[in-house]
Scaffold this motif. Structure first.
Motif, PDB file in Angstrom:
ATOM      1  N   HIS A 165      -6.169  29.714 -41.281  1.00 20.83           N
ATOM      2  CA  HIS A 165      -5.021  28.808 -41.196  1.00 20.83           C
ATOM      3  C   HIS A 165      -3.808  29.495 -40.573  1.00 20.83           C
ATOM      4  N   ALA A 166      -3.622  30.759 -40.923  1.00 23.85           N
ATOM      5  CA  ALA A 166      -2.500  31.497 -40.335  1.00 23.85           C
ATOM      6  C   ALA A 166      -2.680  31.636 -38.831  1.00 23.85           C
ATOM      7  N   LEU A 167      -3.897  31.890 -38.420  1.00 22.97           N
ATOM      8  CA  LEU A 167      -4.159  32.063 -36.992  1.00 22.97           C
ATOM      9  C   LEU A 167      -3.867  30.767 -36.230  1.00 22.97           C
ATOM     10  N   VAL A 168      -4.229  29.648 -36.834  1.00 21.13           N
ATOM     11  CA  VAL A 168      -3.951  28.360 -36.191  1.00 21.13           C
ATOM     12  C   VAL A 168      -2.451  28.193 -35.982  1.00 21.13           C
ATOM     13  N   ARG A 169      -1.662  28.525 -37.008  1.00 18.10           N
ATOM     14  CA  ARG A 169      -0.195  28.396 -36.899  1.00 18.10           C
ATOM     15  C   ARG A 169       0.351  29.299 -35.797  1.00 18.10           C
ATOM     16  N   VAL A 170      -0.101  30.533 -35.787  1.00 21.66           N
ATOM     17  CA  VAL A 170       0.375  31.491 -34.784  1.00 21.66           C
ATOM     18  C   VAL A 170      -0.071  31.072 -33.389  1.00 21.66           C
ATOM     19  N   ALA A 171      -1.313  30.610 -33.288  1.00 20.71           N
ATOM     20  CA  ALA A 171      -1.867  30.253 -31.980  1.00 20.71           C
ATOM     21  C   ALA A 171      -1.163  29.045 -31.376  1.00 20.71           C
ATOM     22  N   ALA A 172      -0.637  28.179 -32.238  1.00 21.83           N
ATOM     23  CA  ALA A 172       0.088  27.004 -31.737  1.00 21.83           C
ATOM     24  C   ALA A 172       1.318  27.434 -30.950  1.00 21.83           C
ATOM     25  N   GLN A 173       1.894  28.584 -31.331  1.00 19.11           N
ATOM     26  CA  GLN A 173       3.076  29.094 -30.631  1.00 19.11           C
ATOM     27  C   GLN A 173       2.725  30.009 -29.472  1.00 19.11           C
ATOM     28  N   ARG A 174       1.512  30.536 -29.487  1.00 23.42           N
ATOM     29  CA  ARG A 174       1.144  31.558 -28.496  1.00 23.42           C
ATOM     30  C   ARG A 174      -0.111  31.116 -27.764  1.00 23.42           C
ATOM     31  N   PRO A 175       0.044  30.491 -26.603  1.00 22.28           N
ATOM     32  CA  PRO A 175      -1.113  29.963 -25.878  1.00 22.28           C
ATOM     33  C   PRO A 175      -2.085  31.038 -25.389  1.00 22.28           C
ATOM     34  N   GLN A 176      -1.607  32.319 -25.378  1.00 13.49           N
ATOM     35  CA  GLN A 176      -2.539  33.343 -24.897  1.00 13.49           C
ATOM     36  C   GLN A 176      -3.570  33.743 -25.947  1.00 13.49           C
ATOM     37  N   ILE A 177      -3.382  33.299 -27.181  1.00 13.89           N
ATOM     38  CA  ILE A 177      -4.323  33.697 -28.225  1.00 13.89           C
ATOM     39  C   ILE A 177      -5.650  32.947 -28.075  1.00 13.89           C
ATOM     40  N   VAL A 178      -6.746  33.710 -28.092  1.00 16.21           N
ATOM     41  CA  VAL A 178      -8.087  33.127 -28.099  1.00 16.21           C
ATOM     42  C   VAL A 178      -8.861  33.752 -29.262  1.00 16.21           C
ATOM     43  N   GLY A 179      -9.909  33.085 -29.695  1.00 14.59           N
ATOM     44  CA  GLY A 179     -10.717  33.581 -30.807  1.00 14.59           C
ATOM     45  C   GLY A 179     -12.148  33.806 -30.384  1.00 14.59           C
ATOM     46  N   LEU A 180     -12.723  34.940 -30.796  1.00 17.67           N
ATOM     47  CA  LEU A 180     -14.121  35.216 -30.483  1.00 17.67           C
ATOM     48  C   LEU A 180     -14.853  35.677 -31.741  1.00 17.67           C
ATOM     49  N   THR A 181     -16.121  35.380 -31.785  1.00 15.31           N
ATOM     50  CA  THR A 181     -16.940  35.883 -32.874  1.00 15.31           C
ATOM     51  C   THR A 181     -18.372  36.102 -32.386  1.00 15.31           C
ATOM     52  N   ALA A 182     -19.108  36.848 -33.160  1.00 14.17           N
ATOM     53  CA  ALA A 182     -20.530  37.051 -32.857  1.00 14.17           C
ATOM     54  C   ALA A 182     -21.347  36.371 -33.955  1.00 14.17           C
ATOM     55  N   ASP A 183     -21.379  35.049 -33.876  1.00 11.82           N
ATOM     56  CA  ASP A 183     -22.161  34.254 -34.816  1.00 11.82           C
ATOM     57  C   ASP A 183     -21.726  34.416 -36.270  1.00 11.82           C
ATOM     58  N   LEU A 184     -20.414  34.652 -36.483  1.00 10.93           N
ATOM     59  CA  LEU A 184     -19.937  34.771 -37.867  1.00 10.93           C
ATOM     60  C   LEU A 184     -18.616  34.030 -38.087  1.00 10.93           C
ATOM     61  N   ALA A 185     -18.376  32.987 -37.304  1.00 11.86           N
ATOM     62  CA  ALA A 185     -17.126  32.234 -37.459  1.00 11.86           C
ATOM     63  C   ALA A 185     -17.000  31.696 -38.878  1.00 11.86           C
ATOM     64  N   LYS A 186     -18.067  31.134 -39.357  1.00 13.56           N
ATOM     65  CA  LYS A 186     -18.046  30.496 -40.679  1.00 13.56           C
ATOM     66  C   LYS A 186     -17.779  31.502 -41.787  1.00 13.56           C
ATOM     67  N   TYR A 187     -18.218  32.740 -41.605  1.00 10.44           N
ATOM     68  CA  TYR A 187     -18.089  33.715 -42.676  1.00 10.44           C
ATOM     69  C   TYR A 187     -16.911  34.660 -42.495  1.00 10.44           C
TER      70      TYR A 187
END
Lengths: 327, 283, 285
Positions: free
Chosen positions: A29-51
């Motif tokens: 949730h914090a990342l979503v808030r921060v990312a709303a202000q910072r368009p350069q933020i992207v998220g990556l995972t190696a098959d562990l987004a849920k965990y």
């Protein structure tokens, strides 16, 4: 044959005590808030987004979320490429896979060029009963050896939220240990604000100085309350930035006479916060009484988390007993 | 010759640039006393074609956002890249003579973005480059820019599992702006690729991983010009792989296909033989 | 002669079906002990395990480290619940120990550990390591001039891991004719269907390009799996073999087959008994 049921799921270990206030997926949730202000933020995972609570970000910003498949080396290499082009990747996996499997990539592809990649990993230290393949007992020791890499070990939901924003602003690579799922909330009662690179006193005391980070700060705060009923007055210094270490504050507090200094870590006694603090004290001529509580230099057993914490001395009960034996 | 090129060079001029490149590399290795001759000489034509005919770059603007990117995944062949950067005007010629030897030398065995203008990424650990290229190509799509990303790998490097992870991802994300090149000189440190870890059928593997594959003579300038041309905003969705058959140590008779020239010392006599063979010192 | 052989095979297949059902039952019982477990995967792979252990491999249950045994490398540590089921059915572990699954001091931890359970060859958990380890085993067996096979069970998700392809290259290079890989393709990993996470098709062509002999079968058709593993053993060629098995998670318990496909299926406390009941009635139907 009578058996003991697991008290928590091996995979989704919650470290909250019964009745303790918690927040769900604070990082996501914090990342979503921060990312709303910072368009350069992207998220990556190696098959562990849920965990790793990144699924929250993925749902909010699906076009900024990259599922790289179960390929940690690729994961960190691609993060380096995106960072070179000016993006700020938040990359999640388990601490074991970042520290071991992808270490070479983090070291050479990310840290050597001081890229702006934020490595956020679940299951730090001993926070799962799943066995050594998932228990990152040595993650801090490994990452302390990487130049340019900041290391953060937040205590609770509040700190995770604040740290997420802070590391997004920090210029350079960061490794953050993550507590996920239902995360306890307690630092709100201490008027706490996270500052990268700053250790903070949460309570003062004359007999014992606990030095800790992450989950162990929660434990030593509990231990301090219990010890008070035995007329043992304990201070707690919370060191959530393990690298770079706030040497000034540490030395100042260690120098205060008459206290037993006890460093407590959710990590092997080798190479983590404990040795960092002990080495700092020794280099600066401190001759105070100092002790260390941490996990043994061993492959840990599988089983229920509460049992394991007790067995390996990092439960509140064991910490209290150990301190009393030293006083 | 104006080396901040606005028009691509003619075939004859390209051939001459390749010759100059080999001389520059030898000069650097002479300064250091040793070097990865074999690995550098097998990719000379590839680098020459990219830097002097095809890539969209500007020495006045090394960080130009729309530039084509180049990832020297086979980092140990850096001197080939250094020569191209020097001759294109990104870095000064005199750095060549400090190569690896002077305190504070800015040219070292592997490329470093910290020190060298025009280098898109530091390298040295084989197996990373294609993943980094995937990230750069993804960024292009995010930014809606039409630059191409070239990644030059060694054939031994394709042993690395991380290369195949990147291969799968490039296909999944339809990165048609990503061009992989394999310098297939068939020799690695420990010997012939066939004996170390064979990769054939190389073309079939990449095709099975969803890439558009062509196989060419890695020393043929016309063939390279054709297959390496950038593709901008075309309909194709698959990433491209150019499998280039090359000769380790190409261009110098006593080095061609000799395993020890993967990395070796060079004597003054050898150096002067090399220089005569390559037709004297360059530009 | 062929009629006799036919009826022998039919008997064999029927017996394997029976054993597969027993494996499913044991897995469900273990799941019930903890109220959770990777039961979807266990149900899906039960047929393959039945064929491997009762229709293909050589071993001695009372002597789990018998030098002449065929090795079974469980690369996918989280399938331990399935392997324990077949190890119980095969006699490596007593049925009484089932109750200890996943508990403190148990010989049956949730993720397979080599020095803890008889018949568990490696400590899994970190996916993508099994095939590399199997390569080393095959080379060692060859040095000892052993006739033993090494079977390695991989998941489709594990094919994302570069280490898998590093191992695939190596196996072909070393001409490991004593290596039989089995890939469980259930099209499911932690974050969703494998085809969406990092699409791995065309699978057959990939393994072929990496120098393997490849067969692809319905992993829940015991007869097909049986003949595929038999062909894999008998193939006279200096190359490793892979049998790609398409399986259905939750197979054998229709309400679990139809359940939303989660990597870690949640089963409500009261559903375990229902599942066991359904399993038995499906079989007798």
């Amino acid at each position: 044959m009578k058996s003991t049921r697991l008290k928590t799921s091996a995979m989704i270990a919650s470290i909250a005590a019964d009745g303790q206030p918690t927040v769900s997926a604070p990082f996501g949730h914090a990342l979503v808030r921060v990312a709303a202000q910072r368009p350069q933020i992207v998220g990556l995972t190696a098959d562990l987004a849920k965990y790793t609570d990144l699924h929250v970000f993925a749902a909010a910003f699906p076009d900024r979320f990259y599922q790289m498949g179960m390929a940690e080396q690729l994961l960190f290499g691609a993060a380096a490429g995106l960072a070179r082009e000016g993006f700020v990747p938040f990359v999640t996996t388990y601490a074991v896979f970042a520290a071991r499997r992808a270490y070479d990539f983090i070291y050479m592809a990310i840290a050597e060029s001081k890229l702006n990649v934020k490595i956020v990993c679940a299951l730090p230290g001993l926070t799962t009963g799943y066995g050594p393949s998932h228990q990152a007992t040595e993650d801090v020791a490994i990452f302390r050896g990487v130049p340019n890499l900041a290391i953060i070990d937040p205590c609770d939901a509040l700190e995770i939220e604040q740290a997420t924003a802070a590391i997004a602003d920090h210029n350079g690579p960061v490794y953050m240990r993550l507590l996920r799922g239902q995360v306890p909330l307690l630092l709100n009662e201490y008027g706490y604000t996270f500052e990268l690179g700053r250790a903070k006193m949460l309570r003062d005391g004359d007999d014992v100085l606990f030095v800790s980070s992450g989950l162990m700060t929660m434990r030593v705060l509990e231990a301090a309350s219990t010890l008070k009923t035995d007329h043992i007055d304990a201070a707690v210094l919370h060191v959530s930035t393990i690298k770079p270490l706030d040497e000034t504050t540490l030395l100042m507090q260690i120098a205060k006479p008459g206290r037993l200094v006890v460093v407590v870590e959710n990590h092997t006694v080798i190479g983590g916060l404990g040795e960092a603090v002990l080495a700092l004290a020794m280099r600066n001529g401190s001759n105070g009484r100092m002790r260390q509580i941490g996990l043994p230099d061993a492959f840990l057993e599988a089983g229920a988390l509460p049992t394991l914490h007790d067995k390996y001395g990092i439960s509140t009960t064991r910490i209290v007993a150990q301190v009393k034996s030293w006083i | 010759m104006d080396l901040n090129i606005r028009q691509p060079l003619s075939l004859d001029d390209l051939k001459d640039m390749a010759r100059i490149n080999r001389l520059d590399v030898a000069r650097m290795f002479m300064a250091a006393g040793n070097g990865h001759f074999g690995s550098c000489y097998s990719c000379t034509e590839i680098i020459t074609v990219l830097y002097f005919a095809l890539m969209r770059i500007d020495r006045a603007n090394p960080d130009w956002m729309d530039r084509d990117r180049f990832v020297m995944a086979k980092g140990h062949a850096a001197p080939t890249l250094y020569s191209a950067l020097i001759r294109r005007g990104f870095i000064p010629e005199k750095w060549m003579d400090e190569y690896e030897t002077a305190v504070g030398a800015r040219l070292m065995t592997h490329p470093s973005r910290r020190y060298q203008s025009g280098v898109d990424t530091s390298q040295g650990s084989l197996g990373h480059g294609l993943s980094i290229g995937v990230g750069m190509a993804l960024a292009a799509k995010l930014d809606k820019r039409d630059y191409n990303v070239y990644v030059l790998m060694g054939d031994g490097e394709t042993n690395e599992g991380s290369v195949w992870e990147a291969a799968a991802a490039a296909s999944k994300f339809r990165l048609q702006n990503l061009v992989g090149i394999i310098d297939l000189n068939r020799l690695s440190v420990d010997g012939e690729l066939e004996n170390v870890m064979p990769m054939e059928p190389m073309v079939d593997k990449w095709r099975a991983f969803g890439w558009d594959v062509v196989r060419v003579d890695g020393h043929s300038l016309p063939a390279l010009l054709k297959v390496l041309a950038p593709q901008r905003n075309v309909g194709a969705s698959a990433p491209r792989m150019i499998v280039a058959d090359t000769i380790k140590g190409k261009g110098v008779s006593f080095m061609e296909n000799v395993r020890s020239w993967h990395a070796d010392l060079i004597s003054s006599k050898q150096y002067s033989d090399l220089v005569s063979e390559l037709g004297g010192v360059g530009v | 002669m062929s009629q006799l052989k036919n009826s022998t095979i039919l008997t064999k297949i029927a017996s394997l079906r029976n054993q597969a059902t027993n494996i499913r039952e044991l897995a469900l019982r273990m799941g019930a002990v903890q109220g959770q477990g990777y039961i979807g995967q266990a149900l899906g792979i039960a047929d393959v395990l039945a064929v491997a252990y009762f229709g293909a491999m050589q071993y001695r249950p009372q002597e789990p480290n018998w030098e002449g045994r065929d090795r079974f490398v469980l690369s996918i540590g989280h399938y331990a619940i399935a392997l324990y089921a077949v190890l119980i059915e095969a006699g490596f572990i007593s049925r009484a120990e089932l109750e200890t699954y996943g508990s403190d001091d148990s010989r049956l931890p949730m993720s397979g550990m080599a020095n803890t359970t008889p018949g568990m060859e490696i400590s899994g958990g970190s996916l993508g390591q099994g095939l590399p380890i199997a390569i080393g085993m095959c080379l060692g067996l060859r040095r000892k001039q052993s006739n033993a096979f090494v079977y390695t069970l991989l998941s489709d998700g594990e094919l994302n891991e570069g280490a898998t392809w590093e191992a695939a290259l190596s196996a072909a290079h070393w001409k490991l004719r004593n290596l039989i890989a089995i890939v469980d393709v259930n099209n499911q990993q932690a974050d969703g269907p494998s085809s969406q996470i990092l699409s791995f098709e065309p699978l057959v062509e990939k393994w072929q390009a990496f120098g393997w002999d490849v067969t692809r079968v319905d992993g829940n058709d015991i007869e097909r799996v049986f003949s595929a593993l038999e062909d894999a053993r008998r193939l006279d060629a200096d190359k490793p073999r892979v049998v790609i098995c398409d399986t259905l998670m939750g197979r054998g318990v229709p309400f679990l087959e139809k359940r939303e496909k989660l990597h870690f299926i949640r089963v409500e406390p009261e559903e375990w008994d229902a599942a066991l009941h359904v399993l038995r009635s499906e079989v007798s139907a």
